[in-house]
Design a protein around this motif. Structure first.
Motif, PDB file in Angstrom:
ATOM      1  N   ILE A 203       0.840  -1.197   0.000  1.00 10.08           N
ATOM      2  CA  ILE A 203       0.000   0.000   0.000  1.00 10.08           C
ATOM      3  C   ILE A 203       0.871   1.240   0.000  1.00 10.08           C
ATOM      4  CG2 ILE A 203      -1.800   1.283   1.223  1.00 10.08           C
ATOM      5  CD1 ILE A 203      -2.424  -1.413   2.664  1.00 10.08           C
ATOM      6  N   TYR A 204       0.578   2.147  -0.929  1.00  7.09           N
ATOM      7  CA  TYR A 204       1.233   3.453  -0.975  1.00  7.09           C
ATOM      8  C   TYR A 204       0.157   4.534  -0.854  1.00  7.09           C
ATOM      9  CZ  TYR A 204       5.227   0.909  -2.954  1.00  7.09           C
ATOM     10  OH  TYR A 204       6.263   0.028  -3.158  1.00  7.09           O
ATOM     11  N   VAL A 205       0.421   5.529  -0.031  1.00  9.66           N
ATOM     12  CA  VAL A 205      -0.460   6.687   0.074  1.00  9.66           C
ATOM     13  C   VAL A 205       0.298   7.889  -0.481  1.00  9.66           C
ATOM     14  CG1 VAL A 205      -1.707   8.237   1.618  1.00  9.66           C
ATOM     15  CG2 VAL A 205      -1.687   5.776   2.076  1.00  9.66           C
ATOM     16  N   LEU A 206      -0.247   8.508  -1.516  1.00  8.22           N
ATOM     17  CA  LEU A 206       0.381   9.668  -2.149  1.00  8.22           C
ATOM     18  C   LEU A 206      -0.306  10.919  -1.612  1.00  8.22           C
ATOM     19  CD1 LEU A 206       0.593   8.433  -5.871  1.00  8.22           C
ATOM     20  CD2 LEU A 206       1.980   7.776  -3.888  1.00  8.22           C
ATOM     21  N   ALA A 207       0.428  11.718  -0.861  1.00  4.60           N
ATOM     22  CA  ALA A 207      -0.185  12.874  -0.207  1.00  4.60           C
ATOM     23  C   ALA A 207       0.778  14.044  -0.176  1.00  4.60           C
ATOM     24  CB  ALA A 207      -0.606  12.514   1.214  1.00  4.60           C
ATOM     25  N   THR A 208       0.375  15.187  -0.719  1.00  3.94           N
ATOM     26  CA  THR A 208       1.186  16.388  -0.576  1.00  3.94           C
ATOM     27  C   THR A 208       1.224  16.788   0.894  1.00  3.94           C
ATOM     28  OG1 THR A 208      -0.792  17.679  -1.150  1.00  3.94           O
ATOM     29  CG2 THR A 208       0.790  17.256  -2.910  1.00  3.94           C
ATOM     30  N   SER A 209       2.221  17.553   1.267  1.00  8.27           N
ATOM     31  CA  SER A 209       2.466  17.841   2.676  1.00  8.27           C
ATOM     32  C   SER A 209       1.304  18.552   3.356  1.00  8.27           C
ATOM     33  CB  SER A 209       3.745  18.671   2.820  1.00  8.27           C
ATOM     34  OG  SER A 209       3.693  19.841   2.018  1.00  8.27           O
ATOM     35  N   ASP A 210       0.502  19.298   2.613  1.00  3.53           N
ATOM     36  CA  ASP A 210      -0.634  19.987   3.226  1.00  3.53           C
ATOM     37  C   ASP A 210      -1.722  19.022   3.676  1.00  3.53           C
ATOM     38  OD1 ASP A 210      -0.983  19.573   0.364  1.00  3.53           O
ATOM     39  OD2 ASP A 210      -2.883  20.657   0.577  1.00  3.53           O
ATOM     40  N   LYS A 211      -1.656  17.749   3.240  1.00  4.05           N
ATOM     41  CA  LYS A 211      -2.651  16.758   3.647  1.00  4.05           C
ATOM     42  C   LYS A 211      -2.276  16.047   4.957  1.00  4.05           C
ATOM     43  CE  LYS A 211      -5.010  17.056  -0.296  1.00  4.05           C
ATOM     44  NZ  LYS A 211      -5.035  15.925  -1.223  1.00  4.05           N
ATOM     45  N   LEU A 212      -1.022  16.184   5.404  1.00  3.71           N
ATOM     46  CA  LEU A 212      -0.550  15.432   6.561  1.00  3.71           C
ATOM     47  C   LEU A 212      -1.120  16.009   7.850  1.00  3.71           C
ATOM     48  CD1 LEU A 212       3.198  14.938   5.565  1.00  3.71           C
ATOM     49  CD2 LEU A 212       1.209  13.539   4.980  1.00  3.71           C
ATOM     50  N   GLY A 213      -1.773  15.164   8.622  1.00  2.00           N
ATOM     51  CA  GLY A 213      -2.405  15.605   9.853  1.00  2.00           C
ATOM     52  C   GLY A 213      -3.714  16.325   9.634  1.00  2.00           C
ATOM     53  N   LYS A 214      -4.173  16.395   8.403  1.00  2.00           N
ATOM     54  CA  LYS A 214      -5.393  17.126   8.079  1.00  2.00           C
ATOM     55  C   LYS A 214      -6.615  16.220   8.252  1.00  2.00           C
ATOM     56  CE  LYS A 214      -7.557  19.753   4.305  1.00  2.00           C
ATOM     57  NZ  LYS A 214      -7.391  20.207   2.907  1.00  2.00           N
ATOM     58  N   ALA A 215      -7.593  16.725   8.986  1.00  2.00           N
ATOM     59  CA  ALA A 215      -8.813  15.950   9.235  1.00  2.00           C
ATOM     60  C   ALA A 215     -10.028  16.825   8.980  1.00  2.00           C
ATOM     61  CB  ALA A 215      -8.823  15.425  10.669  1.00  2.00           C
ATOM     62  N   ALA A 216     -10.157  17.274   7.739  1.00  2.00           N
ATOM     63  CA  ALA A 216     -11.217  18.212   7.392  1.00  2.00           C
ATOM     64  C   ALA A 216     -12.494  17.530   6.931  1.00  2.00           C
ATOM     65  CB  ALA A 216     -10.729  19.159   6.302  1.00  2.00           C
ATOM     66  N   SER A 217     -12.481  16.206   6.811  1.00  2.00           N
ATOM     67  CA  SER A 217     -13.666  15.439   6.439  1.00  2.00           C
ATOM     68  C   SER A 217     -13.953  14.433   7.535  1.00  2.00           C
ATOM     69  CB  SER A 217     -13.457  14.730   5.098  1.00  2.00           C
ATOM     70  OG  SER A 217     -13.190  15.679   4.074  1.00  2.00           O
ATOM     71  N   ARG A 218     -15.119  13.794   7.473  1.00  2.00           N
ATOM     72  CA  ARG A 218     -15.543  12.952   8.582  1.00  2.00           C
ATOM     73  C   ARG A 218     -15.736  11.475   8.216  1.00  2.00           C
ATOM     74  NH1 ARG A 218     -13.545  16.374  10.781  1.00  2.00           N
ATOM     75  NH2 ARG A 218     -14.360  17.813  12.366  1.00  2.00           N
ATOM     76  N   ALA A 219     -15.369  11.086   7.006  1.00  2.00           N
ATOM     77  CA  ALA A 219     -15.399   9.665   6.623  1.00  2.00           C
ATOM     78  C   ALA A 219     -13.965   9.160   6.599  1.00  2.00           C
ATOM     79  CB  ALA A 219     -16.064   9.483   5.263  1.00  2.00           C
ATOM     80  N   TRP A 220     -13.731   7.985   7.224  1.00  2.00           N
ATOM     81  CA  TRP A 220     -12.359   7.503   7.417  1.00  2.00           C
ATOM     82  C   TRP A 220     -12.166   6.087   6.899  1.00  2.00           C
ATOM     83  CZ3 TRP A 220      -8.451  10.512   9.285  1.00  2.00           C
ATOM     84  CH2 TRP A 220      -8.833  11.745   9.836  1.00  2.00           C
ATOM     85  N   ALA A 221     -10.989   5.869   6.313  1.00  2.00           N
ATOM     86  CA  ALA A 221     -10.537   4.532   5.933  1.00  2.00           C
ATOM     87  C   ALA A 221      -9.300   4.230   6.766  1.00  2.00           C
ATOM     88  CB  ALA A 221     -10.197   4.461   4.445  1.00  2.00           C
ATOM     89  N   PRO A 222      -9.384   3.332   7.747  1.00  2.00           N
ATOM     90  CA  PRO A 222      -8.218   3.038   8.583  1.00  2.00           C
ATOM     91  C   PRO A 222      -7.142   2.301   7.802  1.00  2.00           C
ATOM     92  CG  PRO A 222     -10.027   1.543   9.088  1.00  2.00           C
ATOM     93  CD  PRO A 222     -10.576   2.559   8.135  1.00  2.00           C
ATOM     94  N   LEU A 223      -5.902   2.485   8.245  1.00  2.00           N
ATOM     95  CA  LEU A 223      -4.757   1.761   7.675  1.00  2.00           C
ATOM     96  C   LEU A 223      -4.160   0.941   8.807  1.00  2.00           C
ATOM     97  CD1 LEU A 223      -3.185   4.683   5.601  1.00  2.00           C
ATOM     98  CD2 LEU A 223      -4.396   2.703   4.686  1.00  2.00           C
ATOM     99  N   ASP A 224      -4.555  -0.323   8.874  1.00  2.00           N
ATOM    100  CA  ASP A 224      -4.188  -1.153  10.018  1.00  2.00           C
ATOM    101  C   ASP A 224      -3.141  -2.206   9.687  1.00  2.00           C
ATOM    102  OD1 ASP A 224      -5.759  -2.710   8.418  1.00  2.00           O
ATOM    103  OD2 ASP A 224      -7.319  -3.101   9.911  1.00  2.00           O
ATOM    104  N   ARG A 225      -2.337  -1.937   8.655  1.00  2.00           N
ATOM    105  CA  ARG A 225      -1.236  -2.822   8.276  1.00  2.00           C
ATOM    106  C   ARG A 225      -0.104  -1.953   7.756  1.00  2.00           C
ATOM    107  NH1 ARG A 225      -3.098  -5.081   2.380  1.00  2.00           N
ATOM    108  NH2 ARG A 225      -0.837  -5.384   2.255  1.00  2.00           N
ATOM    109  N   PRO A 226       1.106  -2.484   7.568  1.00  2.00           N
ATOM    110  CA  PRO A 226       2.210  -1.648   7.086  1.00  2.00           C
ATOM    111  C   PRO A 226       1.887  -0.981   5.741  1.00  2.00           C
ATOM    112  CG  PRO A 226       3.058  -3.698   7.972  1.00  2.00           C
ATOM    113  CD  PRO A 226       1.571  -3.847   7.937  1.00  2.00           C
ATOM    114  N   TRP A 227       2.324   0.266   5.600  1.00  2.00           N
ATOM    115  CA  TRP A 227       2.088   1.006   4.363  1.00  2.00           C
ATOM    116  C   TRP A 227       3.190   2.042   4.177  1.00  2.00           C
ATOM    117  CZ3 TRP A 227       0.626   6.324   4.867  1.00  2.00           C
ATOM    118  CH2 TRP A 227       0.260   6.723   6.172  1.00  2.00           C
ATOM    119  N   THR A 228       3.220   2.633   2.991  1.00  2.00           N
ATOM    120  CA  THR A 228       4.254   3.608   2.646  1.00  2.00           C
ATOM    121  C   THR A 228       3.618   4.956   2.341  1.00  2.00           C
ATOM    122  OG1 THR A 228       5.753   1.914   1.764  1.00  2.00           O
ATOM    123  CG2 THR A 228       6.099   4.177   1.013  1.00  2.00           C
ATOM    124  N   LEU A 229       4.117   5.991   2.979  1.00  2.00           N
ATOM    125  CA  LEU A 229       3.684   7.362   2.714  1.00  2.00           C
ATOM    126  C   LEU A 229       4.673   8.002   1.750  1.00  2.00           C
ATOM    127  CD1 LEU A 229       2.030   9.966   3.306  1.00  2.00           C
ATOM    128  CD2 LEU A 229       3.583  10.360   5.244  1.00  2.00           C
TER     129      LEU A 229
END
Length: 257
Positions: A203-229
């Motif tokens: 699993i890779y998550v592609l996120a620009t730095s402005d998305k890190l720590g951002k919680a502006a929406s209320r629907a969530w997909a948990p990441l409960d296994r190893p992944w790469t940011l």
């Protein structure tokens, strides 16, 4: 139990500045780790913050979803750098899942010259980028197209996704919070993302730095296994530290396009 007003304000100010770990808060505020954890628990129950692994994040106001057509013109240098780095982790002959979104769409453009690649995608931008290429086996998940995100969601997309496994999945998101996962505007989006992570080996998550720590929406997909940011060089250490603390996240920093 209440948190003293002065300490409450200090904690929220430090968290807002990106200092989200309990240890960092304890050091900066000059109080014990047990006191920080107790105060975080109280503030979380009050809805003042979101508990994350080893710390907290500010929930922030729920923001209107920005149309993809607008996002395509923002942070292009960072998105292209992230896409170039992510493309290094796609090998000829693999099967990959591409999420919807502008950063993942930039990755799709980087894959046009690959050979014997099977691409499974829910994103209209990726479909447009890769259509008509003989060397790429392109699979659309179908379903209901969300005009604002140009991504397919819903039960038809999920049914198709359940029948496919992949070497890797490349996901985007409105926000990424350590210990909580990916946030999006709708439950349909996060439901499909969860399924994508279940069907992919890596699993890779592609996120620009402005998305890190951002919680502006209320629907969530948990990441409960190893992944790469995969993020850009503008990401601060304060933003990255909560992800490092998880112990299950590999962090890749894209330094240039």
């Amino acid at each position: 139990m209440k948190v003293a007003r002065a300490r409450r304000l200090d904690m929220l100010r430090h968290i807002g500045a990106g200092m989200a770990s309990a240890e960092a808060l304890a050091e900066q505020l000059g109080i014990s780790l047990s006191t920080v954890r107790r105060d975080l628990a109280v503030l979380a129950r009050e809805g003042a913050l979101l508990r994350t692994y080893g710390g907290a994040a500010l929930p922030g106001p729920v923001q209107p979803e920005q149309p993809l057509t607008e996002r395509l013109g923002e942070r292009n240098a960072q998105k292209n750098a992230i896409a170039a780095l992510a493309a290094d982790h796609v090998l000829d002959g693999q099967t990959v899942i591409l999420d919807a979104g502008s950063t993942v769409g930039a990755l799709a453009n980087r894959l046009r010259d690959r050979k014997d690649l099977r691409v499974v995608t829910s994103g209209l931008t990726s479909l447009q980028a890769l259509s008509g290429l003989d060397r790429i086996d392109l699979v659309s998940l179908g379903g209901t197209l969300r005009p604002i995100s140009l991504g397919f969601t819903g039960p038809l997309a999920e049914q198709a996704m359940r029948r496919i496994t992949a070497d890797s999945a490349f996901l985007g998101a409105d926000g990424v919070v350590a210990g909580r996962g990916l946030c999006e505007a709708s439950a349909e989006q996060t439901s499909l993302k969860e399924l994508m992570t279940a069907q992919a080996e890596t699993i890779y998550v592609l996120a620009t730095s402005d998305k890190l720590g951002k919680a502006a929406s209320r629907a969530w997909a948990p990441l409960d296994r190893p992944w790469t940011l995969v993020t850009d060089a503008d990401a601060s250490e304060a933003q990255l530290e909560p992800f490092r603390r998880l112990g299950t996240v590999t962090i890749l920093i894209a330094s240039g396009a």
